[in-house]
Design an enzyme around this catalytic site. Structure first.
Site, PDB file in Angstrom:
ATOM      1  CB  THR A   1      -8.814  -0.834  -8.358  1.00 33.99           C
ATOM      2  OG1 THR A   1      -8.638   0.401  -7.656  1.00 33.99           O
ATOM      3  CG2 THR A   1      -8.136  -1.921  -7.559  1.00 33.99           C
TER       4      THR A   1
ATOM      5  N   GLY B   1     -13.752   0.214  -5.491  1.00 35.34           N
ATOM      6  CA  GLY B   1     -13.807   1.115  -4.346  1.00 35.34           C
ATOM      7  C   GLY B   1     -14.472   0.443  -3.168  1.00 35.34           C
TER       8      GLY B   1
ATOM      9  NE  ARG C   1      -4.124   1.807   0.698  1.00 35.27           N
ATOM     10  CZ  ARG C   1      -5.042   2.174  -0.196  1.00 35.27           C
ATOM     11  NH1 ARG C   1      -4.933   1.818  -1.472  1.00 35.27           N
ATOM     12  NH2 ARG C   1      -6.088   2.869   0.186  1.00 35.27           N
TER      13      ARG C   1
ATOM     14  CB  SER D   1      -6.948  -0.334   0.979  1.00 32.69           C
ATOM     15  OG  SER D   1      -7.330  -0.880  -0.262  1.00 32.69           O
ATOM     16  CB  SER D   2     -12.285  -1.050  -0.338  1.00 31.99           C
ATOM     17  OG  SER D   2     -12.834   0.065   0.314  1.00 31.99           O
TER      18      SER D   2
HETATM   19  O1  DON Z   1      -7.765   1.116  -1.954  1.00 32.93           O
HETATM   20  C1  DON Z   1      -8.932   1.440  -2.146  1.00 32.93           C
HETATM   21  O2  DON Z   1      -9.845   1.134  -1.426  1.00 32.93           O
HETATM   22  C2  DON Z   1      -9.259   2.252  -3.386  1.00 32.93           C
HETATM   23  N1  DON Z   1      -8.164   3.113  -3.705  1.00 32.93           N
HETATM   24  C3  DON Z   1      -9.617   1.309  -4.493  1.00 32.93           C
HETATM   25  C4  DON Z   1     -10.127   2.037  -5.697  1.00 32.93           C
HETATM   26  C5  DON Z   1     -10.938   1.193  -6.595  1.00 32.93           C
HETATM   27  O3  DON Z   1     -11.167   0.036  -6.381  1.00 32.93           O
HETATM   28  C6  DON Z   1     -11.513   1.848  -7.783  1.00 32.93           C
HETATM   29  N2  DON Z   1     -12.144   0.855  -8.620  1.00 32.93           N
HETATM   30  N3  DON Z   1     -13.109   0.856  -9.243  1.00 32.93           N
END
Ligand code: DON
Length: 572
Positions: A372, A464, A99, A443-444
């Protein structure tokens, strides 16, 4: 893990004896073929190329991770981070936390406008938004500690793809459109990722020569040059020139963290998942403990959706209250993952009536966004990698460090920057997730491995905050015996405490379920947009078969494949 390994070993022995009795070939000990599911066929092929060269799942993970950084630059990259959940065929497991970290000079006030409200431009579309990247450190570590091949061999496909280029697909065009205004503002980003300042036409070839040079250095020198020395100093000064606050010291201080995967037991299955600073694994642990109290398998479809909403409301509230970087704040993991705690929350849930987020401590009101990437690999010997990596929003901050081809992430937005104001995903956080020098933002991302009596599944998705609910739905589906394709395709529902809305993909909730959920008190919103890009590989050990599936919402031909990799055993 130890008791598990013993249990697993015993089952294996009994299984093998039985099989010998019926004179069948001994199946189950290793799959004999390999499965890769990723968001891009070229990344999947990069993984198979490395497996064919004698690499294991971890070498293939290096190849897929780096290839995704090239062919899916909207979603992850050397300028970002990720979580790598690993399981060796002998039962050892591991978790690499790559991370991003906060630069030492970051303070929440830097992201606020004069009126004290969060300045979304600063938090999302500026060099200030960039955390210190972790992916280069993870690739080197993964190859050195878990792989069999030199880093240079596993990075070869990515280097080739960056240098020679590849034709952009519809997803690239869609995400470039979504971030067009931001990409246009940065001359380097516009030069590399747009065609004369416009979204490239289908078939346009994206070449990234500067990125290929950086990847070549990573291949020949390892990650050291990225974090220390002339390259690191130049990157930090460029980021400062662009309005950011990176220093060479921030880069030199970056440390990859090796953590214990979070282990959850349910219905005789073992689930390995992401520990903090991911909020997803903890939510899964508490969430499954809540569902356990309601005889999940016997519930009607409406009761299931109702109960999921009530469950997510509570686990997302706990996330807002408690989750932060475990190296900086005490995260009450033992409490949150204790079945007794889940049972306590379950006692506050009625099946006939929805509660409201406003009734729970911390409930007020705040929106969302999307990108992501996740990939899952199971090799012929049974080694497994489940990896989710990101630069946060599509194309991150939309700014390229000149001369490197590297897009800056906008992960600082995942910190709780302004009290009571949600981030790009509408997530609210509190002091445990406030920025501090060197700290990781919650983070998710939730790469997960599920091991039942018969099957082993590796899965994960972008999305997200919705990652958390998608992974939980997928785990429940795997436990119920669904196929990889079914798990990837299933319609999705989501709730995240705030805003207090149960959202559903079209087709997930039809009348009369919709009316019944509203009658129970839920605010339900059906979205026309579909979300997630789940990538899953399943090894059915009882019949010795592998499956791989890519989310049909985005899947391109060849993104998920199972192949017999004949060379792997020979070259070992
Ligand atoms: O780490 C996280 O939770 C976010 N930065 C993830 C972002 C994400 O999954 C965007 N995707 N659609």
């Amino acid at each position: 893990m130890r008791a598990d390994r013993l249990g697993h070993g015993l089952r294996l022995k009994v299984g093998l004896c039985l099989l010998l009795l019926v004179l069948a070939p001994a199946r189950g000990a290793s799959p004999g073929e390999a499965a890769i599911a990723s968001a891009h066929p070229l990344a999947t092929e990069a993984g198979f190329e490395v497996l064919r060269a004698g690499g294991n799942a971890f070498d293939a993970a290096v190849a897929v991770s780096a290839a995704l950084a090239v062919v899916e630059p909207s979603s992850s990259g050397l300028g970002g981070g990720g979580f790598f959940l690993l399981r060796h065929a002998d039962g050892r497991s591991g978790f690499l936390d790559a991370r991003e970290t906060s630069p030492a000079g970051a303070r929440a006030e830097l992201f606020l406008a004069a009126d004290g409200r969060l300045d979304r431009e600063k938090a999302l579309n500026s060099a200030l938004a960039a955390g210190i990247p972790g992916l280069p450190a993870a690739l080197e570590h993964l190859a050195r500690e878990h792989g069999r091949l030199p880093l240079s061999r596993s990075l070869a496909p990515a280097i080739r793809l960056a240098r020679e280029g590849f034709a952009v697909d519809e997803k690239y065009r869609h995400l470039a459109q979504a971030r067009l205004a931001v990409l246009r503002r940065d001359p380097e980003a516009a030069r590399i990722f747009l065609e004369h300042g416009e979204v490239p036409k289908g078939g346009w070839v994206l070449r990234q020569p500067e990125l290929s040079v950086v990847l070549e250095r990573l291949a020949s020198e390892g990650a050291g040059f990225f974090y220390r020395g002339a390259f690191a100093e130049r990157m930090a000064s460029e980021v400062r020139r662009l309005g950011g606050i990176w220093t060479a010291q921030d880069l030199a201080s970056y440390r990859l963290r090796e953590r214990e995967p979070l282990l959850i037991r349910r219905e005789g299955a073992v689930i390995l998942t992401a520990p903090p600073p991911s909020a997803g694994g903890v939510a899964l642990a508490t969430g499954l403990a809540i569902l356990e109290r309601f005889r999940w398998r016997e519930l009607s479809p409406t009761d299931r959706v109702h109960l999921l909403a009530e469950t997510w409301r509570r686990v997302f509230r706990d996330r807002a209250a408690h989750l932060g970087d475990p190296d900086f704040v005490p995260v009450p993991l033992d409490l949150l993952s204790d079945p007794a705690y889940g049972a306590g929350l379950a006692a506050s849930i009625r099946l006939d009536r929805a509660s409201q987020s406003a009734w729970l401590p911390g409930g007020g009101e705040p929106v969302e966004g999307s990108d992501t990437t996740h990939f899952s690999i199971i090799d012929a010997e049974g080694n497994i990698a489940a990896v989710t990596q990101t630069i946060n929003l599509p194309f991150g901050a939309g700014i390229v460090v000149p001369g490197t081809g590297i897009l800056l992430n906008n992960e600082m937005d995942d910190f709780a920057l302004a009290e009571g104001q949600g981030n790009a995903y509408g997530l609210v956080g509190t002091s445990p997730n406030a920025p501090a020098p060197g700290k990781r933002m919650v983070s998710s991302m939730t790469p997960t491995i599920v091991i039942t009596g018969e099957r082993t599944a590796a899965l994960g998705t972008p999305g997200g905050s919705r990652i958390v609910s998608m992974v939980m739905l997928a785990v429940l589906d795997v436990l119920e015996g669904r196929s990889a394709a079914e798990v990837a395709a299933r319609p999705r529902v989501h709730h995240q405490f705030l805003p207090d809305v149960l959202i559903a993909e079209e087709g997930a909730i039809e009348e009369p379920m919709l009316a019944e959920l509203r009658r129970r008190g839920h605010r339900v919103a059906v979205e026309s947009r579909r979300w997630g890009n789940l990538q899953i590989a399943i090894w059915d050990r009882s019949v010795g078969r592998l499956e791989a599936a890519s989310d049909p919402r985005w899947a391109a031909e060849g993104a998920a494949r199972v192949e017999t990799v004949t060379d792997a055993e020979v070259k070992r």
